[in-house]
Design a protein around this motif. Structure first.
Motif, PDB file in Angstrom:
ATOM      1  N   GLU A 193    -140.586 -33.160  19.274  1.00 52.31           N
ATOM      2  CA  GLU A 193    -139.772 -33.147  20.472  1.00 52.31           C
ATOM      3  C   GLU A 193    -138.303 -33.143  20.075  1.00 52.31           C
ATOM      4  O   GLU A 193    -137.934 -33.495  18.947  1.00 52.31           O
ATOM      5  N   GLN A 194    -137.448 -32.753  21.016  1.00 53.06           N
ATOM      6  CA  GLN A 194    -136.014 -32.713  20.759  1.00 53.06           C
ATOM      7  C   GLN A 194    -135.503 -34.095  20.342  1.00 53.06           C
ATOM      8  O   GLN A 194    -135.856 -35.109  20.931  1.00 53.06           O
TER       9      GLN A 194
ATOM     10  N   GLN B 183    -138.466 -22.466  17.906  1.00 56.70           N
ATOM     11  CA  GLN B 183    -138.958 -23.277  19.021  1.00 56.70           C
ATOM     12  C   GLN B 183    -140.254 -22.697  19.560  1.00 56.70           C
ATOM     13  O   GLN B 183    -140.410 -21.474  19.667  1.00 56.70           O
TER      14      GLN B 183
ATOM     15  N   ASP C 216    -142.757 -23.708  22.861  1.00 58.47           N
ATOM     16  CA  ASP C 216    -142.992 -24.564  24.024  1.00 58.47           C
ATOM     17  C   ASP C 216    -141.940 -25.675  24.126  1.00 58.47           C
ATOM     18  O   ASP C 216    -142.257 -26.837  24.392  1.00 58.47           O
ATOM     19  N   SER C 217    -140.671 -25.292  23.907  1.00 53.44           N
ATOM     20  CA  SER C 217    -139.509 -26.191  24.015  1.00 53.44           C
ATOM     21  C   SER C 217    -139.498 -27.286  22.958  1.00 53.44           C
ATOM     22  O   SER C 217    -138.742 -28.256  23.077  1.00 53.44           O
ATOM     23  N   ARG C 218    -140.315 -27.152  21.927  1.00 54.68           N
ATOM     24  CA  ARG C 218    -140.325 -28.111  20.828  1.00 54.68           C
ATOM     25  C   ARG C 218    -139.902 -27.399  19.549  1.00 54.68           C
ATOM     26  O   ARG C 218    -140.149 -26.221  19.373  1.00 54.68           O
TER      27      ARG C 218
END
Length: 215
Positions: free
Chosen positions: A107-108, A160, A162-164
């Motif tokens: 995760e960010q 990236q 799926d936004s990860r």
């Protein structure tokens, strides 16, 4: 191997939640999701981690010929769950000698990928605004990758999915020549019984030291 939790960015021992913070706290990096102790990898451990992880466990699929899984890491806490995973594989370098590849999904803001790679900060920064330097396919999707500067012995790529963040850390840097083979990544969580048949080995010594664990 020692059993203490570690900071995913520097490998130091963080302070547990207390009166002043409900998060683990590193003296150098503030609030962190701690890195769990490194253990000898196995099919049972990988399957159990996959069942409770919200982030992928990436692996080239099919597994590169002659390569084995040497380590499976994860960072998180009891409240937020697993926030980052890392799968390390080892095998022959196409340019000669042995090689390792660590694939991180996070995760960010966790910083496990940058900590392993030796990149300052938790995320790769503005480099991802330029033209990508390579691509892989992950779970059927093309993923652009950017090369970032880390430890000189590594080749470090990040993208990236799926936004990860998806990190690929090659050791030595010459092993990144395998990117030219149009690598396809699969999530170990989706492999089912095939994951139980994967070969397992031992953690790369440099990865143990980088993560703060003694040989």
């Amino acid at each position: 191997m020692k059993g203490e939790l570690r900071c995913p960015r520097c490998g130091e021992r963080p302070e547990p939640p207390g009166a002043w913070s409900n998060r683990w706290t590193c003296g150098r990096h503030g609030e962190v999701f701690p890195l769990a102790p490194m253990t000898t990898p196995s099919a049972d451990f990988t399957r159990q981690l996959g069942e409770r992880s919200e982030v992928p466990l990436w692996l080239p699929w099919p597994l590169l010929h002659g390569w084995v899984i040497g380590a499976v890491l994860h960072a998180g806490d009891d409240v937020s769950g697993v926030q980052a995973t890392a799968v390390a594989i080892s095998g022959p370098n196409p340019l000669g000698g042995p090689a390792d590849l660590v694939l991180v999904a996070e995760e960010q803001g966790v910083g496990l990928g940058s900590g392993i790679a030796g990149v300052r900060g938790t995320d790769p920064g503005d480099v991802v605004k330029s033209e990508p330097h390579a691509r892989v396919h992950a779970e059927g999707r093309p993923v652009p990758l950017w090369c970032v500067s880390g430890k000189p012995e590594h080749a470090v790529y990040v993208g990236q999915w799926d936004s990860r963040w998806l990190w690929m850390i090659w050791n030595p840097h010459t092993a990144a020549a395998l990117l030219l083979e149009d690598l396809v990544l699969a999530d170990l969580r989706s492999l089912g019984r095939e994951a139980d048949l994967l070969p397992y080995g031992t953690p790369p010594p440099w990865l143990m030291r980088r993560s703060g664990y003694d040989l």
